[in-house]
Design a protein around this motif. Structure first.
Motif, mmCIF file in Angstrom:
data_model
loop_
_atom_site.group_PDB
_atom_site.id
_atom_site.type_symbol
_atom_site.label_atom_id
_atom_site.label_comp_id
_atom_site.label_asym_id
_atom_site.label_seq_id
_atom_site.Cartn_x
_atom_site.Cartn_y
_atom_site.Cartn_z
ATOM 1 N N ASN A 37 15.555 37.198 91.921
ATOM 2 C CA ASN A 37 14.138 37.282 91.597
ATOM 3 C C ASN A 37 13.631 38.721 91.579
ATOM 4 O OD1 ASN A 37 13.751 34.365 91.512
ATOM 5 N ND2 ASN A 37 14.003 34.430 93.746
ATOM 6 N N VAL A 38 14.527 39.667 91.375
ATOM 7 C CA VAL A 38 14.115 41.073 91.367
ATOM 8 C C VAL A 38 13.088 41.297 90.259
ATOM 9 C CG1 VAL A 38 16.072 41.727 89.876
ATOM 10 C CG2 VAL A 38 14.931 43.451 91.269
ATOM 11 N N PRO A 39 11.977 41.972 90.565
ATOM 12 C CA PRO A 39 10.973 42.241 89.524
ATOM 13 C C PRO A 39 11.554 43.156 88.439
ATOM 14 C CG PRO A 39 10.064 42.573 91.718
ATOM 15 C CD PRO A 39 11.538 42.434 91.886
ATOM 16 N N THR A 40 11.295 42.811 87.179
ATOM 17 C CA THR A 40 11.759 43.626 86.057
ATOM 18 C C THR A 40 10.591 43.945 85.134
ATOM 19 O OG1 THR A 40 12.242 41.800 84.525
ATOM 20 C CG2 THR A 40 13.961 42.371 86.142
ATOM 21 N N ARG A 41 10.838 44.789 84.162
ATOM 22 C CA ARG A 41 9.851 45.127 83.137
ATOM 23 C C ARG A 41 10.098 44.349 81.839
ATOM 24 N NH1 ARG A 41 9.324 51.769 83.599
ATOM 25 N NH2 ARG A 41 8.409 51.819 85.712
ATOM 26 N N ASN A 42 10.938 43.354 81.912
ATOM 27 C CA ASN A 42 11.347 42.666 80.702
ATOM 28 C C ASN A 42 10.254 41.769 80.140
ATOM 29 O OD1 ASN A 42 13.886 43.821 80.752
ATOM 30 N ND2 ASN A 42 14.727 42.216 82.085
ATOM 31 N N GLN A 43 10.126 41.838 78.827
ATOM 32 C CA GLN A 43 9.239 40.948 78.072
ATOM 33 C C GLN A 43 9.895 40.655 76.729
ATOM 34 O OE1 GLN A 43 5.136 42.256 77.657
ATOM 35 N NE2 GLN A 43 5.243 43.390 79.585
ATOM 36 N N GLY A 44 9.974 39.389 76.394
ATOM 37 C CA GLY A 44 10.457 39.018 75.069
ATOM 38 C C GLY A 44 11.933 39.267 74.862
ATOM 39 N N ALA A 45 12.311 39.378 73.604
ATOM 40 C CA ALA A 45 13.724 39.434 73.233
ATOM 41 C C ALA A 45 14.313 40.828 73.429
ATOM 42 C CB ALA A 45 13.889 39.001 71.783
ATOM 43 N N HIS A 46 15.568 40.824 73.856
ATOM 44 C CA HIS A 46 16.393 42.030 73.893
ATOM 45 C C HIS A 46 17.429 41.930 72.780
ATOM 46 C CE1 HIS A 46 15.746 43.051 78.459
ATOM 47 N NE2 HIS A 46 14.643 43.134 77.739
ATOM 48 N N LEU A 47 17.678 43.032 72.108
ATOM 49 C CA LEU A 47 18.671 43.082 71.046
ATOM 50 C C LEU A 47 19.741 44.108 71.401
ATOM 51 C CD1 LEU A 47 16.038 41.910 69.725
ATOM 52 C CD2 LEU A 47 16.802 42.957 67.580
ATOM 53 N N ILE A 48 20.985 43.736 71.192
ATOM 54 C CA ILE A 48 22.104 44.672 71.317
ATOM 55 C C ILE A 48 22.713 44.803 69.934
ATOM 56 C CG2 ILE A 48 24.316 45.164 72.416
ATOM 57 C CD1 ILE A 48 23.461 43.288 74.691
ATOM 58 N N ARG A 49 22.645 45.975 69.363
ATOM 59 C CA ARG A 49 23.160 46.206 68.017
ATOM 60 C C ARG A 49 24.621 46.654 68.094
ATOM 61 N NH1 ARG A 49 19.485 45.451 64.279
ATOM 62 N NH2 ARG A 49 17.267 45.555 64.851
ATOM 63 N N VAL B 35 20.600 49.447 72.263
ATOM 64 C CA VAL B 35 19.706 48.374 72.680
ATOM 65 C C VAL B 35 18.301 48.582 72.117
ATOM 66 C CG1 VAL B 35 21.029 47.930 74.791
ATOM 67 C CG2 VAL B 35 19.106 49.537 74.849
ATOM 68 N N GLU B 36 17.593 47.453 72.041
ATOM 69 C CA GLU B 36 16.246 47.465 71.467
ATOM 70 C C GLU B 36 15.420 46.361 72.119
ATOM 71 O OE1 GLU B 36 14.445 46.186 67.123
ATOM 72 O OE2 GLU B 36 16.360 47.296 67.188
ATOM 73 N N ALA B 37 14.190 46.679 72.481
ATOM 74 C CA ALA B 37 13.247 45.667 72.955
ATOM 75 C C ALA B 37 12.342 45.306 71.784
ATOM 76 C CB ALA B 37 12.431 46.193 74.124
ATOM 77 N N GLU B 38 12.321 44.030 71.445
ATOM 78 C CA GLU B 38 11.614 43.619 70.245
ATOM 79 C C GLU B 38 10.105 43.825 70.361
ATOM 80 O OE1 GLU B 38 12.989 40.241 67.307
ATOM 81 O OE2 GLU B 38 11.865 39.383 68.996
ATOM 82 N N ALA B 39 9.566 43.607 71.560
ATOM 83 C CA ALA B 39 8.102 43.665 71.691
ATOM 84 C C ALA B 39 7.671 44.270 73.018
ATOM 85 C CB ALA B 39 7.521 42.258 71.546
#
Length: 596
Positions: free
Chosen positions: A564-576, A429-433
């Protein structure tokens, strides 16, 4: 009492004022110590079962714990002079009257009124049945709840010691035969693990009916993602006491990583050696994993597991299940030679959403020794699950902070396939930004047209219809309905304990964080909780991954994934996937010739 200072854990515990007893709706009665006889044939609930025998009720009996705290219990027992064993129900929900007993009566969820007398408390056994069969039932308000003294505690060794003291107090009563058992659902089951680990000399057996063993990993911090809505809004908000309550939510905010406080809230399963009748359910969103793990880890040689296909409140009231439990208690509390030991050590329900479940299939162990591991690789080129690793590298992309975004991978099954055991997603996995990712995953099946297939965990046609009417985006309310197992992971918490982890059961340490560099691709293990799921020929097996919960929908008063659980997600997620990126689902498949 600061229980964790007392245990030399080096963590200061934060308390808050308990919800007052005069809160509207609390319905906590005043103390009224009295002894009465409930007459045979009397009725104590509308349409309820008439009492099968005379019952002596000692109301608001005072019990003094080792630190001088006084708690209160109600004791139901036969009116004869014969000494009898006692079943202890240890509850934070109120032993008599109160919010829980009024609003969550089992008959509200499809239990026929005539199966219960109305004497039972929430998530517990019915004293009317057990007194008629030569047992006493003691229902005790836990420390800090209702009129019991002290501060309300959440799990941990200190609570186990309170139960130890109560077990030994009961065993000393002149009417007691010297043997004590415990039984009950959910919170009433969880507390049995902590009590049995303290090894009270007169505790003869336990019957935990679906209960977590690790508060952090199975409830408020699963996968490293903090989720406290169920604990705070659906449980703690309706518990009442006269003093203080341990503030788990504030403790999680102050201590988000594993420490002695959270370690104390994992039961010491290896210290449990009493006979155990354990009930689990695949469909429960927080109880499933821990209950099954407890069966594996407790040291008891006399232990049995039954995995139900029904809601716990319905299952524990079923007359057949009550009779089954009585055979177990008769053997270990009364010493009756009734061939209980011939009962299969494991009895499984195999769920067939949209079809007919298989119930009580006999097995000799858990997990099943004959499981075969199948690997299905994620292939975003056509959105499928492939038996072969795709040669070409590819990327599946979704928006991690978009509650409507996810990726799915499907496989049409060409023959009936039973998946029974622990599942795991190995992902690159990869977080783009961003420097972190919160991942959520679910495995379920659909029909050939892509419609999700549901398991409904109640029998009543009226309740089934009501649950099906609550379908949201193809998903049913968690606990009441079930499509398949789910899992979650905060990628910065991906570190594993190498000694406890296996390819199908990764064990997260939660002792630190490994944040990402934007664009950094890392391998992770995203565990899904165990299941037993039959996928019919022509049906589709689906893996869905997103930055938000994708399993069943949470509805009060049941636990489940907070949308509505708070997450740290921002922007695109990539699964390679493909090539050097072996992203895959690991499945335990039961061979067709050995499915019972």
């Amino acid at each position: 009492m600061d229980v964790h200072k007392q245990d030399n854990l080096g963590v200061e515990v934060i308390f808050r004022p308990a919800k007052p007893l005069d809160t509207p709706g609390a319905l906590v009665p005043p103390l009224q110590p009295v002894t009465t006889v409930l007459s045979k044939g009397s009725v104590h609930a509308g349409g309820g079962m008439p009492l099968l025998c005379d019952i002596r009720l000692d109301r608001d009996v005072a019990i003094t714990l080792r630190d001088g705290t006084v708690i209160y219990g109600d004791v139901y027992r036969p009116t004869s002079d014969e000494q009898v064993p006692v079943i202890l129900v240890w509850t934070p929900y109120g032993k008599f009257q109160g919010w829980w007993n009024k609003n969550l009566h089992a008959t509200n969820f499809g239990v026929p009124p005539e199966d219960l007398s109305g004497l039972q408390t929430f998530e517990a056994l019915d004293p009317a049945y057990w007194c008629d069969h030569g047992y006493a039932v003691a229902v005790v308000d836990a420390r800090g709840t209702a009129r019991s003294g002290g501060d309300l505690l959440w799990w941990g060794r200190a609570g186990g010691r309170d139960i130890h003291d109560t077990v030994e107090w009961l065993a000393e009563q002149q009417w007691c035969a010297g043997k004590v058992a415990m039984a009950g659902n959910s919170q009433l089951a969880i507390l049995q693990w902590f009590a049995a680990a303290e090894r009270p000399p007169h505790l003869a057996a336990i019957a935990p009916w679906e209960g977590c063993v690790d508060m952090y990993r199975e409830d408020v911090g699963r996968g490293g993602i903090q989720e406290t809505k169920f604990h705070a809004q659906d449980v703690a908000a309706f518990l009442y006491g006269e003093n203080r309550a341990e503030d788990v939510v504030t403790m999680l905010a102050k201590y988000p990583l594993m420490n002695a406080y959270w370690a104390d809230k994992r039961a010491r399963l290896d210290q449990i050696d009493v006979p155990a009748y354990i009930v689990a359910s695949w469909a429960h969103p927080i109880h499933c994993h821990g209950t099954l793990q407890a069966f594996r880890e407790i040291s008891s040689t006399d232990k049995w597991l039954r995995v139900s296909n029904e809601l716990e409140w319905v299952d524990i009231a079923d007359p057949g299940n009550v009779a089954d439990l009585r055979r177990f208690f008769d053997r270990y509390l009364k010493g009756i030679d009734n061939d209980w030991e011939d009962t299969p050590r494991v009895r499984l329900s195999v769920l067939d959403p949209g079809g007919t479940d298989q119930i009580a299939r006999p097995e000799t162990e858990w997990p099943l020794a004959r499981q075969e591991w199948h690997t299905l690789y994620l292939d975003p080129a056509d959105g499928t699950l492939s038996e072969e690793l795709p040669a070409q590298e590819a990327v599946a992309r979704y928006q991690g902070d978009d509650p409507a975004s996810s990726v799915t991978f499907t496989r049409t099954v060409d023959e009936d396939t039973e998946i029974t055991g622990h599942l795991n997603l190995h992902l690159w996995v990869e977080a783009e930004a961003a420097n972190d990712m919160d991942l959520f995953a679910a495995v379920y099946k659909t029909d050939s047209e892509g419609r999700r297939l549901h398991h409904v965990a109640v029998r009543s046609p009226e309740m089934c219809a009501a649950i099906l009417s609550m379908e949201t985006d193809g998903r049913l309310p968690a606990g009441f309905g079930y499509e398949g197992p789910s899992g979650r992971l905060r990628v910065s918490r991906r570190a594993l304990d190498p000694e406890r982890s296996t390819p199908s059961e990764p064990y997260l340490t939660h002792t630190g964080e490994q944040v990402l560099t934007p664009g950094e691709c890392v391998p992770v293990e995203l565990a899904l909780w165990p299941t037993s799921l039959l996928v019919r020929a022509g049906e589709r097996l689906v893996v869905e991954i997103a930055g938000h919960p994708v399993g069943n929908v949470s509805v009060p008063p049941m636990p489940g994934p907070d949308q509505n659980v708070p997450t740290r997600n921002q922007g695109a997620h990539l699964i390679r996937t493909g090539g050097t990126y072996d992203s895959h689902l690991l499945l335990p498949v039961i061979p067709p010739t050995s499915r019972g």
